[in-house]
Scaffold this motif. Sequence first.
Motif, PDB file in Angstrom:
ATOM      1  N   ALA A 125     -15.370  -7.049 -19.696  1.00  0.00           N
ATOM      2  CA  ALA A 125     -15.331  -8.505 -19.799  1.00  0.00           C
ATOM      3  C   ALA A 125     -13.900  -9.007 -19.788  1.00  0.00           C
ATOM      4  N   GLU A 126     -13.713 -10.114 -19.143  1.00  0.00           N
ATOM      5  CA  GLU A 126     -12.394 -10.729 -19.066  1.00  0.00           C
ATOM      6  C   GLU A 126     -11.986 -11.230 -20.450  1.00  0.00           C
ATOM      7  N   ALA A 127     -10.704 -11.138 -20.737  1.00  0.00           N
ATOM      8  CA  ALA A 127     -10.202 -11.660 -22.003  1.00  0.00           C
ATOM      9  C   ALA A 127     -10.536 -13.137 -22.109  1.00  0.00           C
ATOM     10  N   THR A 128     -10.902 -13.563 -23.296  1.00  0.00           N
ATOM     11  CA  THR A 128     -11.310 -14.957 -23.476  1.00  0.00           C
ATOM     12  C   THR A 128     -10.131 -15.862 -23.802  1.00  0.00           C
ATOM     13  N   LEU A 129      -8.949 -15.301 -23.965  1.00  0.00           N
ATOM     14  CA  LEU A 129      -7.777 -16.108 -24.280  1.00  0.00           C
ATOM     15  C   LEU A 129      -6.755 -16.024 -23.145  1.00  0.00           C
ATOM     16  N   LEU A 130      -6.240 -17.176 -22.756  1.00  0.00           N
ATOM     17  CA  LEU A 130      -5.102 -17.241 -21.855  1.00  0.00           C
ATOM     18  C   LEU A 130      -3.903 -17.697 -22.682  1.00  0.00           C
ATOM     19  N   VAL A 131      -2.823 -16.927 -22.675  1.00  0.00           N
ATOM     20  CA  VAL A 131      -1.647 -17.240 -23.488  1.00  0.00           C
ATOM     21  C   VAL A 131      -0.433 -17.322 -22.585  1.00  0.00           C
ATOM     22  N   VAL A 132       0.225 -18.472 -22.586  1.00  0.00           N
ATOM     23  CA  VAL A 132       1.467 -18.671 -21.843  1.00  0.00           C
ATOM     24  C   VAL A 132       2.466 -19.280 -22.813  1.00  0.00           C
ATOM     25  N   GLY A 133       3.423 -18.481 -23.256  1.00  0.00           N
ATOM     26  CA  GLY A 133       4.352 -18.943 -24.284  1.00  0.00           C
ATOM     27  C   GLY A 133       3.580 -19.230 -25.565  1.00  0.00           C
ATOM     28  N   ASP A 134       3.756 -20.428 -26.114  1.00  0.00           N
ATOM     29  CA  ASP A 134       3.036 -20.784 -27.340  1.00  0.00           C
ATOM     30  C   ASP A 134       1.745 -21.555 -27.052  1.00  0.00           C
ATOM     31  N   LEU A 135       1.409 -21.672 -25.752  1.00  0.00           N
ATOM     32  CA  LEU A 135       0.181 -22.350 -25.357  1.00  0.00           C
ATOM     33  C   LEU A 135      -0.953 -21.335 -25.230  1.00  0.00           C
ATOM     34  N   THR A 136      -2.070 -21.613 -25.890  1.00  0.00           N
ATOM     35  CA  THR A 136      -3.235 -20.728 -25.836  1.00  0.00           C
ATOM     36  C   THR A 136      -4.464 -21.527 -25.424  1.00  0.00           C
ATOM     37  N   ASP A 138      -8.582 -21.006 -25.149  1.00  0.00           N
ATOM     38  CA  ASP A 138      -9.737 -20.174 -25.476  1.00  0.00           C
ATOM     39  C   ASP A 138     -10.838 -20.516 -24.468  1.00  0.00           C
ATOM     40  N   LEU A 139     -11.113 -19.596 -23.554  1.00  0.00           N
ATOM     41  CA  LEU A 139     -12.068 -19.864 -22.485  1.00  0.00           C
ATOM     42  C   LEU A 139     -13.502 -19.909 -22.985  1.00  0.00           C
ATOM     43  N   ARG A 140     -13.746 -19.294 -24.125  1.00  0.00           N
ATOM     44  CA  ARG A 140     -15.100 -19.269 -24.662  1.00  0.00           C
ATOM     45  C   ARG A 140     -15.439 -20.588 -25.342  1.00  0.00           C
ATOM     46  N   THR A 141     -14.530 -21.088 -26.177  1.00  0.00           N
ATOM     47  CA  THR A 141     -14.786 -22.329 -26.908  1.00  0.00           C
ATOM     48  C   THR A 141     -14.261 -23.550 -26.173  1.00  0.00           C
ATOM     49  N   ARG A 142     -13.469 -23.318 -25.087  1.00  0.00           N
ATOM     50  CA  ARG A 142     -12.859 -24.398 -24.302  1.00  0.00           C
ATOM     51  C   ARG A 142     -11.933 -25.239 -25.164  1.00  0.00           C
ATOM     52  N   ILE A 151      -5.133 -28.793 -29.756  1.00  0.00           N
ATOM     53  CA  ILE A 151      -4.925 -29.880 -28.810  1.00  0.00           C
ATOM     54  C   ILE A 151      -6.262 -30.259 -28.187  1.00  0.00           C
ATOM     55  N   GLU A 152      -6.616 -31.525 -28.263  1.00  0.00           N
ATOM     56  CA  GLU A 152      -7.874 -31.985 -27.690  1.00  0.00           C
ATOM     57  C   GLU A 152      -7.692 -32.274 -26.196  1.00  0.00           C
ATOM     58  N   LEU A 153      -8.425 -31.533 -25.359  1.00  0.00           N
ATOM     59  CA  LEU A 153      -8.398 -31.752 -23.920  1.00  0.00           C
ATOM     60  C   LEU A 153      -9.788 -32.132 -23.435  1.00  0.00           C
ATOM     61  N   THR A 154      -9.838 -33.028 -22.456  1.00  0.00           N
ATOM     62  CA  THR A 154     -11.116 -33.317 -21.818  1.00  0.00           C
ATOM     63  C   THR A 154     -11.517 -32.108 -20.967  1.00  0.00           C
ATOM     64  N   ALA A 155     -12.755 -32.092 -20.485  1.00  0.00           N
ATOM     65  CA  ALA A 155     -13.236 -30.970 -19.677  1.00  0.00           C
ATOM     66  C   ALA A 155     -12.375 -30.774 -18.435  1.00  0.00           C
ATOM     67  N   ARG A 156     -12.019 -31.864 -17.760  1.00  0.00           N
ATOM     68  CA  ARG A 156     -11.226 -31.750 -16.541  1.00  0.00           C
ATOM     69  C   ARG A 156      -9.787 -31.347 -16.856  1.00  0.00           C
ATOM     70  N   GLU A 157      -9.234 -31.864 -17.929  1.00  0.00           N
ATOM     71  CA  GLU A 157      -7.893 -31.462 -18.341  1.00  0.00           C
ATOM     72  C   GLU A 157      -7.849 -29.977 -18.655  1.00  0.00           C
ATOM     73  N   PHE A 158      -8.905 -29.488 -19.300  1.00  0.00           N
ATOM     74  CA  PHE A 158      -8.934 -28.068 -19.658  1.00  0.00           C
ATOM     75  C   PHE A 158      -8.959 -27.203 -18.398  1.00  0.00           C
ATOM     76  N   VAL A 159      -9.776 -27.566 -17.410  1.00  0.00           N
ATOM     77  CA  VAL A 159      -9.852 -26.776 -16.184  1.00  0.00           C
ATOM     78  C   VAL A 159      -8.510 -26.783 -15.467  1.00  0.00           C
ATOM     79  N   LEU A 160      -7.839 -27.924 -15.412  1.00  0.00           N
ATOM     80  CA  LEU A 160      -6.511 -28.000 -14.792  1.00  0.00           C
ATOM     81  C   LEU A 160      -5.515 -27.122 -15.545  1.00  0.00           C
ATOM     82  N   ALA A 161      -5.542 -27.190 -16.874  1.00  0.00           N
ATOM     83  CA  ALA A 161      -4.660 -26.343 -17.676  1.00  0.00           C
ATOM     84  C   ALA A 161      -4.964 -24.870 -17.445  1.00  0.00           C
TER      85      ALA A 161
END
Length: 221
Positions: A125-136, A138-142, A151-161
Amino acid sequence: MNKILIAEDEERIASFLERGLRSNGFLTTAVGDGETAYQEAVSGAYDLLVLDIGLPKVDGFTVLRRIREARVRMPVVILTARDSVRDTVAGLESGADDYIAKPFAFEELLARVRLRLRGENGPPAEATLLVVGDLTLDLRTRRASIGDQSIELTAREFVLAEVLCRHPDQVLSREQLLSQVWGFDFDPGSNVVDVYIRYLRRKLGTERIQTVRGMGYRLRT
């Protein structure tokens, strides 16, 4: 390396899927009618089938039923422009593992493909966390966070991030981001990418996403 069969009669969509899947490490073959899709599917050469319901010659429901009758057990993700409950249920009852309605964002399809390829005998299974610097992310909980701050992101903002985080320090053009985040049915002249980049900068920090003039955007590490 997983091999994916794409059964889609719209050349534009098939090409979009092939480019996206290949760029994410998959081998692909695209066919444009149901009879060819069935013949390829029962060959045993593929790990997953992306199947459009509205195929010529033999429709997708029939293809799906026939390959299940032939005891082909590879995962099948159906594509459909039909949004009724009846069509969705029919696809799942015919043996589909998942479905996605057109139009769709590529990242959504990619997530479903990766999910269906997992299993006892599949890849880890692919890791559920993407970490770039101090930005994380969580692909499972979005959910997104910077350090300990959520940080609160909308669904589209999250996909772009997510797309940016999957390609840190890589310049992504507006066209690439439109295709990956907004799907195959995007308007090349739209400024929606620039708008959402501004939204992300407000939430993640203005220096984190760099504009590369004439080329696109880059997430800095």
